[in-house]
Write an enzyme that holds these catalytic residues in place. Structure first.
Site, mmCIF file in Angstrom:
data_model
loop_
_atom_site.group_PDB
_atom_site.id
_atom_site.type_symbol
_atom_site.label_atom_id
_atom_site.label_comp_id
_atom_site.label_asym_id
_atom_site.label_seq_id
_atom_site.Cartn_x
_atom_site.Cartn_y
_atom_site.Cartn_z
ATOM 1 N N GLU A 197 0.526 -0.569 16.240
ATOM 2 C CA GLU A 197 -0.305 0.598 15.896
ATOM 3 C C GLU A 197 -1.198 0.993 17.069
ATOM 4 O O GLU A 197 -1.379 2.189 17.360
ATOM 5 C CB GLU A 197 -1.172 0.286 14.662
ATOM 6 C CG GLU A 197 -2.017 1.505 14.257
ATOM 7 C CD GLU A 197 -2.994 1.227 13.126
ATOM 8 O OE1 GLU A 197 -2.678 0.433 12.223
ATOM 9 O OE2 GLU A 197 -4.089 1.837 13.161
ATOM 10 N N CYS B 91 0.869 -1.181 0.000
ATOM 11 C CA CYS B 91 0.000 0.000 0.000
ATOM 12 C C CYS B 91 0.909 1.235 0.000
ATOM 13 O O CYS B 91 2.131 1.120 0.141
ATOM 14 C CB CYS B 91 -0.849 0.003 1.266
ATOM 15 S SG CYS B 91 0.193 0.034 2.739
ATOM 16 N N THR C 296 -6.356 0.806 11.825
ATOM 17 C CA THR C 296 -6.589 0.980 10.380
ATOM 18 C C THR C 296 -6.698 -0.340 9.610
ATOM 19 O O THR C 296 -7.138 -0.346 8.465
ATOM 20 C CB THR C 296 -5.411 1.759 9.748
ATOM 21 O OG1 THR C 296 -4.200 1.053 10.029
ATOM 22 C CG2 THR C 296 -5.336 3.171 10.261
ATOM 23 N N SER D 113 1.574 -9.614 10.616
ATOM 24 C CA SER D 113 0.957 -8.560 9.803
ATOM 25 C C SER D 113 -0.551 -8.624 9.975
ATOM 26 O O SER D 113 -1.221 -9.552 9.499
ATOM 27 C CB SER D 113 1.340 -8.776 8.331
ATOM 28 O OG SER D 113 0.415 -8.113 7.498
ATOM 29 N N SER D 114 -1.091 -7.618 10.671
ATOM 30 C CA SER D 114 -2.522 -7.614 11.001
ATOM 31 C C SER D 114 -3.374 -7.706 9.745
ATOM 32 O O SER D 114 -4.284 -8.528 9.642
ATOM 33 C CB SER D 114 -2.848 -6.345 11.787
ATOM 34 O OG SER D 114 -4.228 -6.153 11.887
ATOM 35 N N CYS E 270 -8.315 1.767 6.680
ATOM 36 C CA CYS E 270 -7.776 2.509 5.542
ATOM 37 C C CYS E 270 -8.224 1.937 4.198
ATOM 38 O O CYS E 270 -8.725 0.811 4.127
ATOM 39 C CB CYS E 270 -6.258 2.543 5.632
ATOM 40 S SG CYS E 270 -5.509 0.981 5.158
ATOM 41 N N HIS F 92 -0.799 -4.746 19.402
ATOM 42 C CA HIS F 92 -0.300 -4.437 18.059
ATOM 43 C C HIS F 92 0.395 -3.074 18.143
ATOM 44 O O HIS F 92 -0.102 -2.160 18.816
ATOM 45 C CB HIS F 92 -1.453 -4.400 17.046
ATOM 46 C CG HIS F 92 -0.978 -4.247 15.634
ATOM 47 N ND1 HIS F 92 -0.665 -3.023 15.091
ATOM 48 C CD2 HIS F 92 -0.717 -5.163 14.674
ATOM 49 C CE1 HIS F 92 -0.235 -3.205 13.850
ATOM 50 N NE2 HIS F 92 -0.267 -4.497 13.564
ATOM 51 N N SER G 168 2.004 -5.398 3.372
ATOM 52 C CA SER G 168 3.450 -5.279 3.572
ATOM 53 C C SER G 168 4.229 -6.369 2.832
ATOM 54 O O SER G 168 5.430 -6.531 3.052
ATOM 55 C CB SER G 168 3.767 -5.319 5.077
ATOM 56 O OG SER G 168 3.032 -6.344 5.702
ATOM 57 N N CYS H 179 2.584 5.867 8.859
ATOM 58 C CA CYS H 179 1.692 6.079 7.710
ATOM 59 C C CYS H 179 0.783 7.287 8.000
ATOM 60 O O CYS H 179 0.210 7.387 9.095
ATOM 61 C CB CYS H 179 0.835 4.839 7.476
ATOM 62 S SG CYS H 179 -0.390 5.111 6.188
HETATM 63 S S1 SF4 Z 1 -2.278 -0.643 5.589
HETATM 64 FE FE1 SF4 Z 1 -1.340 0.658 7.155
HETATM 65 S S2 SF4 Z 1 0.431 1.532 6.133
HETATM 66 FE FE2 SF4 Z 1 -0.918 0.760 4.511
HETATM 67 S S3 SF4 Z 1 -2.182 2.551 3.930
HETATM 68 FE FE3 SF4 Z 1 -3.289 1.348 5.463
HETATM 69 S S4 SF4 Z 1 -2.756 2.398 7.383
HETATM 70 FE FE4 SF4 Z 1 -1.227 3.004 5.891
#
Ligand code: SF4
Length: 314
Positions: free
Chosen positions: A131, A16, A171, A229-230, A201, A129, A274, A101
């Site tokens: 975040e 992303c 997110t 990785s969530s 997100c 986590h 990721s 981010c």
């Molecule tokens: S997955 Fe995480 S790093 Fe990627 S855009 Fe969404 S908030 Fe940002």
């Protein structure tokens, strides 16, 4: 003769804009400042990415106290950090670059604003986590109540909140599970204030939609991504819920269930935000050694999001 296998490739998948930016920040810092540069926590949750950066000269640490050469810059990971981290960096006179981010920073600002406006805050997210630790750490300890499940939303007690109530979210949560939790919160606390635009997100939303579309037709579904990785773990859950019970995470060191793949007619593939695309292509090549494959990419959204780099690196 190899068996015929159809592969549905989810799109969007993989990196992303927040992950691209964070990796770019480490690479550009190495170019600008030379090596080593310190990186607090895995810059993004992917072993291959971390190893490549380590080879180029990044030193990964969990706490600033591990930094041995205080003259070298330190980068904060894409997941965001509690306020005390940049404060500690300033005290130590460290030069730091924040790769949080911008969509995580947006949630940080939201929480600060809500706190300033006199709200009690519920954060929907996963305990421990990074975040969540970063978001909770924007405010004084005890000001944010973390809930993870619908059950926890149901058992919140009105008397625990003295002020008007608001919620924010991590997110990278499951869209469906989160909307169920929000529904419960709204039925229990009709005046609860939520974000104007939701905190989950665009990348999480799009990757989950693509998986949801493909998974019901698949015999097996693979999501490439690390165990920590969530958003990748959520994609596996989404695939299972959408009807493909044989869905699994393909992470570093995990053996591919080739015999099961050979017996399948259709498999789906996606990758977490990721995970580098190269890992998807390697997986497809491995499968191709055993099956006669045809690939169809299922596109549910076009992503054009690009985040600016910090001024220091321009
Ligand atoms: S997955 Fe995480 S790093 Fe990627 S855009 Fe969404 S908030 Fe940002």
């Amino acid at each position: 003769m190899k068996n015929k296998l159809k592969i549905f490739l989810a799109s969007p998948r993989g990196f992303c804009a927040g992950v691209e930016r964070a990796i770019d920040i480490v690479n550009k810092s190495l170019l600008k400042y030379g090596k080593p540069v310190y990186v607090r926590h895995e810059i993004v949750h992917n072993k291959q990415v971390v190893e490549e950066l380590r080879e180029r000269g990044a030193i990964f640490i969990e706490e600033l106290s591990e930094i041995q050469d205080l003259t070298r810059p330190v980068i904060f990971s894409a997941h965001g950090v509690p306020k005390k981290v940049p404060e500690e960096a300033k005290l130590k006179n460290l030069s730091y670059i924040d790769a949080t981010c911008p969509l995580v920073s947006k949630v940080h600002r939201e929480s600060e604003q809500l706190f300033k406006n006199g709200f009690d805050i519920v954060l929907i997210g996963h305990n421990n986590h990074p975040e969540v630790i970063g978001t909770m750490g924007q405010l004084p300890a005890g000001s944010v109540k973390l809930i993870e499940t619908a059950k926890e939303a149901t058992s919140l007690k009105a008397e625990d909140f003295k002020k008007p109530l608001a919620y924010i979210t991590q997110t990278t949560l499951s869209i469906d599970d989160t909307s169920e939790i929000i529904k419960i919160l709204k039925s229990r606390f009709p005046n609860i204030k939520g974000p104007i635009k939701e905190d989950i997100c665009y990348a999480t939303t799009n990757r989950q939609s693509a998986v949801k579309k493909i998974a019901p037709d698949c015999d097996m579904f693979f999501v490439i991504g690390s165990k920590n990785s969530s958003n990748s773990v959520r994609l596996v859950e989404v695939a299972k819920k959408a009807g493909c019970v044989n869905s699994e995470l393909i992470h570093f060191g995990k053996e591919l269930p080739i015999e099961q793949i050979k017996k399948s007619k259709i498999i789906g593939i996606s990758s977490g935000a990721s995970a580098p695309e190269q890992l998807v292509q390697t997986l497809i090549s491995e499968i191709e050694k055993n099956c006669e494959i045809s690939i169809e990419e299922i596109i549910v959204a076009e992503e054009k999001v690009v985040f600016k780099l910090p001024k220091k690196l321009n």
